[in-house]
Scaffold this active site. Structure first.
Site, PDB file in Angstrom:
ATOM      1  N   MET A   1      -7.410   2.570   9.424  1.00  0.00           N
ATOM      2  CA  MET A   1      -6.680   1.310   8.810  1.00  0.00           C
ATOM      3  C   MET A   1      -5.556   1.064   9.721  1.00  0.00           C
ATOM      4  SD  MET A   1      -5.584   1.702   4.915  1.00  0.00           S
ATOM      5  CE  MET A   1      -6.758   1.085   3.810  1.00  0.00           C
TER       6      MET A   1
ATOM      7  N   ARG B   1      -3.836  -2.960   9.162  1.00  0.00           N
ATOM      8  CA  ARG B   1      -4.315  -4.187   9.102  1.00  0.00           C
ATOM      9  C   ARG B   1      -4.550  -5.165  10.226  1.00  0.00           C
ATOM     10  NH1 ARG B   1      -3.762  -7.225   4.270  1.00  0.00           N
ATOM     11  NH2 ARG B   1      -1.800  -5.869   3.468  1.00  0.00           N
TER      12      ARG B   1
ATOM     13  N   GLY C   1       0.885  -1.100   0.089  1.00  0.00           N
ATOM     14  CA  GLY C   1       0.102   0.143  -0.016  1.00  0.00           C
ATOM     15  C   GLY C   1       0.794   1.383  -0.256  1.00  0.00           C
TER      16      GLY C   1
ATOM     17  N   ILE D   1       1.898   2.796   6.367  1.00  0.00           N
ATOM     18  CA  ILE D   1       1.185   3.730   7.434  1.00  0.00           C
ATOM     19  C   ILE D   1       0.932   2.782   8.578  1.00  0.00           C
ATOM     20  CG2 ILE D   1       0.178   5.056   5.422  1.00  0.00           C
ATOM     21  CD1 ILE D   1      -2.445   3.267   6.132  1.00  0.00           C
ATOM     22  N   ASP D   2       0.815   1.407   8.764  1.00  0.00           N
ATOM     23  CA  ASP D   2       0.417   0.838   9.789  1.00  0.00           C
ATOM     24  C   ASP D   2       1.322   1.072  11.025  1.00  0.00           C
ATOM     25  OD1 ASP D   2      -1.566   0.011   7.960  1.00  0.00           O
ATOM     26  OD2 ASP D   2      -1.060  -2.185   8.085  1.00  0.00           O
TER      27      ASP D   2
ATOM     28  N   TYR E   1     -25.419  12.597  17.017  1.00  0.00           N
ATOM     29  CA  TYR E   1     -24.758  11.525  16.327  1.00  0.00           C
ATOM     30  C   TYR E   1     -23.609  10.744  17.237  1.00  0.00           C
ATOM     31  CZ  TYR E   1     -26.903  12.629  12.061  1.00  0.00           C
ATOM     32  OH  TYR E   1     -27.781  12.728  10.830  1.00  0.00           O
TER      33      TYR E   1
HETATM   34  P1  FBP Z   1       1.098  -1.899   3.749  1.00  0.00           P
HETATM   35  O1  FBP Z   1       1.408  -2.839   4.687  1.00  0.00           O
HETATM   36  O2  FBP Z   1       1.224  -2.568   2.339  1.00  0.00           O
HETATM   37  O3  FBP Z   1       1.781  -0.679   3.768  1.00  0.00           O
HETATM   38  O4  FBP Z   1      -0.547  -1.748   3.596  1.00  0.00           O
HETATM   39  C1  FBP Z   1      -1.192  -1.357   4.802  1.00  0.00           C
HETATM   40  C2  FBP Z   1      -2.578  -1.193   4.336  1.00  0.00           C
HETATM   41  O5  FBP Z   1      -2.738   0.159   4.031  1.00  0.00           O
HETATM   42  C3  FBP Z   1      -3.395  -1.732   5.583  1.00  0.00           C
HETATM   43  O6  FBP Z   1      -3.463  -0.592   6.459  1.00  0.00           O
HETATM   44  C4  FBP Z   1      -4.758  -2.191   4.877  1.00  0.00           C
HETATM   45  O7  FBP Z   1      -5.259  -3.180   5.630  1.00  0.00           O
HETATM   46  C5  FBP Z   1      -4.213  -2.609   3.444  1.00  0.00           C
HETATM   47  O8  FBP Z   1      -3.061  -2.046   3.218  1.00  0.00           O
HETATM   48  C6  FBP Z   1      -5.203  -2.434   2.517  1.00  0.00           C
HETATM   49  O9  FBP Z   1      -4.855  -3.181   1.405  1.00  0.00           O
HETATM   50  P2  FBP Z   1      -5.434  -2.786  -0.222  1.00  0.00           P
HETATM   51  O10 FBP Z   1      -4.636  -1.743  -0.710  1.00  0.00           O
HETATM   52  O11 FBP Z   1      -5.012  -4.081  -0.735  1.00  0.00           O
HETATM   53  O12 FBP Z   1      -6.983  -2.519   0.126  1.00  0.00           O
END
Ligand code: FBP
Length: 701
Positions: A279, A281, A106, A227-228, A272
């Site tokens: 994000m 993962r 990503g 970014i994670d 609300y």
């Molecule tokens: P990377 O580990 O490749 O940097 O990607 C992280 C991420 O942004 C996660 O936070 C997210 O779950 C995932 O990519 C989303 O992946 P995709 O781009 O395949 O939807």
């Protein structure tokens, strides 16, 4: 009406003001592209060399020793700046090279600066050196898709976010065929070094390529991107070598800004609950940073949930001499109860609104779901191994996938041998909403990772929350507190005695700033019964309008707005921190290349300190490997770093949780405004708050 002659659009488009406001080059872009990040002192010298250090200790995985024999012995190396080298070394340092760089995984803000730093350093050492970019991720290496960087292209992208200069992809170079094709591409272009800018899996891939290309003399270097924030390298003694991957600060700041806006919205319109999935993962680093940046009312941290035990139930069972196995570990139901508790508490002080932050990977830490993910991963991997077509191309529709699972469950009933998918799994799975089933069955990425971003986690959790809140509402527990002054003023205004009605209506009329309607009053009917019983009205009289109004105010209407913050933050422009970090990472990469390194990852130590103390370093990748289950098999990968629940940053968030929930009658909301990412000016946090706080853990205070 007099009809005026309209100017033709061609003419309008030529007006300087129109050209100015419709150009895609604005002040922000100019300012960014013209900015030169400062350079770490050691990297500003004429040459650099690498000094091995034995300061760090690693425990090697046996498989890593077997599979990565030529790079397992690599050392951590400090980058040193020197102004002179002997002639042989100088010649080697300055030799013409062909370097290829690729983005993998990503996007993360700052990637363009890694390329710019590498390009500047390479050209400074030898203007004839060529830096190539592989297009659309590792596929570009396999498929021979490559461009040569020019100064113009580099200059257009300095300090700008995205990976759009060469794009990115998620392919893993893992088969003999893909490795051979990659080798052919490198040979074709005379590439002597491959630089892989990626996350944990891509850096793992970098190590395997370094091993595969070792005898070809092709160096392979990794760069910690995501970014994670889950590439954090520490040695056996917890000494930090890489505190955070690049892109984390920018993305977290970008999410924090949006979420802070929602904090302002929710406390303005007070109707609300904004539910924000962020994000990350698996690890909850981003959620933790967002909590510190915004002070949102509730932030779930997956790693904490994994540790959850229901002490009350455990003790209750113990008293009976039993063990309640269901009291250990978090379930979706329990999680929804935890959230409901916070919502009910805030409502009691009149705040039926707020902001909740949910990390994308929270499901990874919920036992029952984790088991499902592992089982489904194995089923899909097994299927792919046995058949020529993959699971997702065979079973396109959800019903077809469900049908396949049903067949597996049936087989488990009919045969006595162990089967991974049994009738109970199938029943539980079929009880889940379809969108959740779809999410759990979504295609795994090329590294075998479950794609949490494809699951509407927030929807799953909030559906359960809404159901339970309804139960709490029906049983009179979920109520909106009425401010005492407000009640008194309105009743006196309408000519009623607040005390007579107050005691009948509220369970805490004797004390408390916020008055809570008695649990027995849960409808207009029960309200009337209470008023009649206390002789405040007669049987045939209507409830006074003002009392009905107050009662209705106490009945909560739970309204949510769901948000997902992910792709927007991956695409934002880098913070100044990430600009500096990535440019210097690019320079560090060249330093490793020029000193003959391979199987190493570029990093910078002391990121939490003043820039003058930043220390570029070269980290061996092979010792960071451990075995993990991927696609049903134990696989050697770099260990992901998750939130340490003993870290200073987490403990502070935990400690301030009640304050940020602000459910004590006297408390105002404690929202913090991080402001926008500004390239200049002083308002932006100069580095991640988690980084600063966690660094305190290693300091004698
Ligand atoms: P990377 O580990 O490749 O940097 O990607 C992280 C991420 O942004 C996660 O936070 C997210 O779950 C995932 O990519 C989303 O992946 P995709 O781009 O395949 O939807």
């Amino acid at each position: 009406m007099v009809k005026k002659n309209l100017l033709d659009i061609e003419t309008i488009l030529k007006y300087p003001e129109v050209i100015n406001v419709t150009s895609n080059i604005n002040m922000e872009v100019l300012e960014r592209t013209q900015y030169c990040p400062p350079v770490c002192e050691v990297l500003s010298k004429e040459y650099t060399c690498l000094e091995d250090t034995d300061e760090y200790r690693f425990r090697f995985n046996k498989e890593a020793i077997l599979q990565l024999p030529d790079i397992i012995g690599n050392k951590v190396q400090n980058v040193k700046g020197v102004n002179f080298l002997d002639d042989t070394k100088k010649k080697d340092y300055r030799k013409k090279r062909n370097i290829g760089i690729v983005f993998s995984g990503g996007p993360a803000p700052g990637g363009h600066n890694v390329i710019a730093g590498l390009y500047d350093a390479a050209k400074k050492a030898n203007p004839d050196t060529i830096v190539f970019g592989f297009l659309v991720g590792p596929d570009g290496i396999i498929e021979n898709q490559i461009i040569e960087f020019t100064p113009e292209l580099i200059d257009q992208h300095r300090n700008l976010g995205g990976f759009n200069m060469i794009k990115t992809g998620r392919t893993k170079i893992d088969t003999k065929k893909k490795i051979d094709l990659s080798r052919q591409t490198c040979k074709k272009f005379g590439i002597d070094t491959l630089v892989i800018v990626g996350g944990d899996d891509s850096n793992t891939n970098a190590a395997f390529l370094a091993q595969a290309f070792y005898n070809d003399g092709i160096q392979v270097i990794g760069v910690p991107k995501t970014i994670d924030g889950d590439i954090q390298v520490r040695d056996e003694d917890n000494k930090v070598l890489c505190a955070i991957s690049f892109g984390f600060h920018s993305a977290a700041r970008s999410f924090a800004k949006q979420i802070s806006n929602l904090c302002t919205d929710s406390s303005s319109d007070i109707k609300y609950w904004h539910i924000c999935k962020v994000m990350g993962r698996v690890a909850s680093h981003i959620a933790l940073e967002v909590a510190l940046q915004t002070h949102a009312n509730m932030t779930l941290i997956g790693e904490e949930l994994a540790d959850y035990d229901d002490i009350l139930r455990i003790r209750k069972a113990e008293k009976k001499g039993e063990i309640d196995y269901t009291a250990y570990g978090m379930t979706l139901r329990k999680l929804s109860r935890v959230i409901c508790k916070g919502i009910v508490k805030r409502a009691a002080v009149g705040k039926n609104y707020g902001v909740i932050v949910i990390p994308e990977g929270v499901l990874e830490f919920i036992n029952e779901i984790q088991v499902f993910i592992t089982k489904l991963n194995t089923i899909i991997a097994d299927y792919n191994l046995k058949h020529d077509v993959d699971f997702h191309s065979t079973f396109l529709l959800l019903e077809e996938k469900q049908d396949y699972l049903r067949r597996l469950a049936r087989r488990s009933r009919e045969e006595t041998t162990f089967h991974i998918w049994n009738g109970r799994d199938d029943d539980f799975f079929n009880d889940m909403p379809e969108f959740f089933q779809e999410g759990l069955l979504a295609e795994r990425d090329s590294h075998g990772n479950f794609q949490f971003s494809q699951v509407e986690t927030e929807k799953v959790v909030m559906n359960l929350v809404a159901d339970y809140l309804n139960i709490l509402k029906d049983s009179g527990i979920y109520k909106v507190g009425i401010k005492r002054d407000y009640f008194t003023t309105l009743l006196i205004r309408d000519g009623f005695n607040p005390d007579s009605y107050g005691h009948t209506l509220f369970k805490n009329y004797d004390k408390g700033e916020y008055l809570i309607v008695k649990e027995s009053i849960m409808s207009l009917k029960t309200l009337k019964m209470a008023l009649v019983k206390e002789l405040l009205i007669k049987e045939d009289e209507k409830i006074p309008k003002i009392i009905e109004f107050i009662y209705k105010k106490s009945v909560p209407n739970f309204k949510t707005q769901l948000h997902f913050y992910g792709y927007d933050g991956r695409g934002c422009d880098p913070t100044r921190f990430d600009c500096l970090y990535t440019y210097n990472l690019g320079l560090t990469v060249f330093s490793i290349i020029a000193n003959g390194g391979t199987g190493q990852m570029a990093a910078i130590k002391n990121l939490e300190k003043d820039f003058t103390e930043w220390a570029p370093v070269s980290i061996p990748i092979a010792p960071l490997m451990h075995l993990e289950e991927r696609q049903g098999r134990l696989t050697l990968v770099i260990e992901k770093s998750i939130v340490d629940i003993n870290s200073v940053a987490f403990r502070i968030v935990k400690e301030l949780r009640d304050k940020w929930l602000a459910a004590d009658g006297h408390q105002n909301d404690n929202f913090r405004r991080p402001g926008p990412i500004r390239f200049t000016g002083r308002s932006e946090e100069d580095r991640p708050i988690t980084l600063k706080l966690n660094a305190l853990g290693s300091t004698e205070l």
